[in-house]
Design a protein around this motif. Structure first.
Motif, PDB file in Angstrom:
ATOM      1  N   ILE A  74       0.833  -1.211   0.000  1.00 53.88           N
ATOM      2  CA  ILE A  74       0.000   0.000   0.000  1.00 53.88           C
ATOM      3  C   ILE A  74       0.862   1.254   0.000  1.00 53.88           C
ATOM      4  CG2 ILE A  74      -0.414   0.283   2.498  1.00 53.88           C
ATOM      5  CD1 ILE A  74      -2.986   0.714  -0.352  1.00 53.88           C
ATOM      6  N   ILE A  75       1.998   1.211   0.682  1.00 53.50           N
ATOM      7  CA  ILE A  75       2.903   2.369   0.641  1.00 53.50           C
ATOM      8  C   ILE A  75       3.415   2.570  -0.783  1.00 53.50           C
ATOM      9  CG2 ILE A  75       5.197   3.201   1.358  1.00 53.50           C
ATOM     10  CD1 ILE A  75       2.975   3.784   3.395  1.00 53.50           C
ATOM     11  N   ASN A  76       3.805   1.503  -1.454  1.00 57.51           N
ATOM     12  CA  ASN A  76       4.272   1.628  -2.842  1.00 57.51           C
ATOM     13  C   ASN A  76       3.178   2.197  -3.742  1.00 57.51           C
ATOM     14  OD1 ASN A  76       6.982   0.835  -2.676  1.00 57.51           O
ATOM     15  ND2 ASN A  76       6.431  -1.324  -2.716  1.00 57.51           N
ATOM     16  N   LEU A  77       1.941   1.754  -3.565  1.00 59.60           N
ATOM     17  CA  LEU A  77       0.834   2.283  -4.368  1.00 59.60           C
ATOM     18  C   LEU A  77       0.607   3.767  -4.088  1.00 59.60           C
ATOM     19  CD1 LEU A  77      -1.651  -0.726  -4.115  1.00 59.60           C
ATOM     20  CD2 LEU A  77      -0.501   0.091  -6.195  1.00 59.60           C
ATOM     21  N   CYS A  78       0.648   4.144  -2.815  1.00 64.57           N
ATOM     22  CA  CYS A  78       0.464   5.564  -2.460  1.00 64.57           C
ATOM     23  C   CYS A  78       1.589   6.420  -3.020  1.00 64.57           C
ATOM     24  CB  CYS A  78       0.368   5.725  -0.944  1.00 64.57           C
ATOM     25  SG  CYS A  78      -1.186   5.139  -0.250  1.00 64.57           S
ATOM     26  N   LEU A  79       2.808   5.933  -2.926  1.00 65.44           N
ATOM     27  CA  LEU A  79       3.934   6.701  -3.462  1.00 65.44           C
ATOM     28  C   LEU A  79       3.867   6.815  -4.988  1.00 65.44           C
ATOM     29  CD1 LEU A  79       6.874   5.538  -1.170  1.00 65.44           C
ATOM     30  CD2 LEU A  79       5.602   7.706  -1.097  1.00 65.44           C
ATOM     31  N   GLU A  80       3.325   5.814  -5.641  1.00 64.96           N
ATOM     32  CA  GLU A  80       3.142   5.893  -7.094  1.00 64.96           C
ATOM     33  C   GLU A  80       2.145   7.000  -7.434  1.00 64.96           C
ATOM     34  OE1 GLU A  80       4.046   5.190 -10.933  1.00 64.96           O
ATOM     35  OE2 GLU A  80       5.052   4.272  -9.220  1.00 64.96           O
ATOM     36  N   THR A  81       1.086   7.112  -6.633  1.00 69.02           N
ATOM     37  CA  THR A  81       0.120   8.202  -6.819  1.00 69.02           C
ATOM     38  C   THR A  81       0.803   9.552  -6.655  1.00 69.02           C
ATOM     39  OG1 THR A  81      -1.751   6.852  -6.114  1.00 69.02           O
ATOM     40  CG2 THR A  81      -2.004   9.240  -5.900  1.00 69.02           C
ATOM     41  N   ALA A  82       1.618   9.685  -5.605  1.00 64.92           N
ATOM     42  CA  ALA A  82       2.336  10.947  -5.362  1.00 64.92           C
ATOM     43  C   ALA A  82       3.306  11.253  -6.501  1.00 64.92           C
ATOM     44  CB  ALA A  82       3.072  10.878  -4.036  1.00 64.92           C
ATOM     45  N   LYS A  83       3.987  10.231  -6.972  1.00 64.22           N
ATOM     46  CA  LYS A  83       4.930  10.409  -8.086  1.00 64.22           C
ATOM     47  C   LYS A  83       4.190  10.875  -9.343  1.00 64.22           C
ATOM     48  CE  LYS A  83       8.537   7.881 -10.540  1.00 64.22           C
ATOM     49  NZ  LYS A  83       9.192   6.569 -10.681  1.00 64.22           N
ATOM     50  N   ASN A  84       3.011  10.295  -9.594  1.00 61.39           N
ATOM     51  CA  ASN A  84       2.206  10.710 -10.747  1.00 61.39           C
ATOM     52  C   ASN A  84       1.733  12.158 -10.626  1.00 61.39           C
ATOM     53  OD1 ASN A  84       2.480   8.236 -12.015  1.00 61.39           O
ATOM     54  ND2 ASN A  84       0.578   7.420 -11.189  1.00 61.39           N
ATOM     55  N   ARG A  85       1.692  12.660  -9.390  1.00 54.98           N
ATOM     56  CA  ARG A  85       1.326  14.061  -9.171  1.00 54.98           C
ATOM     57  C   ARG A  85       2.571  14.947  -9.110  1.00 54.98           C
ATOM     58  NH1 ARG A  85      -3.687  15.111  -5.370  1.00 54.98           N
ATOM     59  NH2 ARG A  85      -2.880  17.193  -5.793  1.00 54.98           N
ATOM     60  N   ARG A  86       3.690  14.400  -9.504  1.00 55.11           N
ATOM     61  CA  ARG A  86       4.958  15.111  -9.654  1.00 55.11           C
ATOM     62  C   ARG A  86       5.654  15.459  -8.337  1.00 55.11           C
ATOM     63  NH1 ARG A  86       2.506  15.454 -14.170  1.00 55.11           N
ATOM     64  NH2 ARG A  86       3.295  16.048 -16.191  1.00 55.11           N
ATOM     65  N   PHE A  87       5.428  14.627  -7.333  1.00 59.31           N
ATOM     66  CA  PHE A  87       6.151  14.778  -6.079  1.00 59.31           C
ATOM     67  C   PHE A  87       7.356  13.847  -6.099  1.00 59.31           C
ATOM     68  CE2 PHE A  87       2.002  16.351  -4.889  1.00 59.31           C
ATOM     69  CZ  PHE A  87       2.313  17.421  -4.074  1.00 59.31           C
ATOM     70  N   GLU A  88       8.438  14.289  -5.466  1.00 59.10           N
ATOM     71  CA  GLU A  88       9.540  13.376  -5.201  1.00 59.10           C
ATOM     72  C   GLU A  88       9.049  12.399  -4.141  1.00 59.10           C
ATOM     73  OE1 GLU A  88      13.530  14.963  -4.479  1.00 59.10           O
ATOM     74  OE2 GLU A  88      12.658  16.928  -4.953  1.00 59.10           O
ATOM     75  N   ILE A  89       9.570  11.189  -4.161  1.00 62.53           N
ATOM     76  CA  ILE A  89       9.143  10.190  -3.182  1.00 62.53           C
ATOM     77  C   ILE A  89      10.348   9.517  -2.543  1.00 62.53           C
ATOM     78  CG2 ILE A  89       6.885   9.766  -4.233  1.00 62.53           C
ATOM     79  CD1 ILE A  89       8.133   7.197  -5.491  1.00 62.53           C
TER      80      ILE A  89
END
Length: 186
Positions: A19-34
């Motif tokens: 779930i952390i990997n999925l959430c970070l993928e969402t953040a990355k798609n919104r152009r955040f560094e992860i």
């Protein structure tokens, strides 16, 4: 801006890391560094309440916490996931929370970071909200901006998470809200 995901599970490749990997993928798609911390790959000893950090000194415990401190400081947003162990967070994530007192004592270094929580239980109503509350308490003590999922307290999931459509939505809504808050702070 950077979002840090923390899995508090001692189990590698389990529901919390997923779930952390999925959430970070969402953040990355919104152009955040992860960035991420998986407690399953680290050695974080419990706090001994020695008080050394009150004087601005580094923690004397020799483990992986130094890299955790740096990742916490570098993050603008933090999302924490824990399995429910006997109605609360795991001992491993609790050790990380307790050891983070150094960052509080040395200038409230997590203050005003956006934070959200996820909890995964073995059954529906299996202690997820109490687990979220423990994570939120940690965030409040640090002066963080606690973020929910627009409806409730954060992501509440039942394992296996792939079968929990409603829980997956609460997790996604939580990371989206963290991203929204960070966008407002830019």
């Amino acid at each position: 801006m950077k979002i840090l995901g923390i899995s508090g599970s001692p189990n590698k490749n389990g529901n919390n890391e997923k779930i952390i990997n999925l959430c970070l993928e969402t953040a990355k798609n919104r152009r955040f560094e992860i960035d991420k911390i998986f407690i399953s790959s680290l050695k974080v000893e419990p706090c001994k309440a020695c008080g050394v950090c009150k004087n601005g000194e580094p923690c004397p415990i020799d483990d992986d916490m130094d890299q955790v401190y740096q990742k916490l400081k570098d993050a603008d947003g933090i999302i924490v996931s824990s399995p429910v162990y006997f109605g609360s967070v795991t001992a491993q994530i609790k050790s990380l929370f307790d050891r983070s007192v150094l960052l509080r004592r040395q200038g409230f270094q997590l203050k005003n970071k956006s934070g959200g929580a996820l909890a995964i239980g073995g059954s529906n109503n299996g202690g997820q909200e109490k687990t979220l509350q423990t994570i939120h308490d940690w965030m409040h003590i640090h002066g963080m901006i606690v973020t929910g999922d627009n409806n409730h307290f954060g992501g509440t999931l039942q394992k296996p998470i792939d079968s929990d459509e409603t829980g997956m939505k609460t997790a996604n809504d939580t990371i989206e809200k963290i991203c929204d808050i960070l966008d407002l702070m830019k």
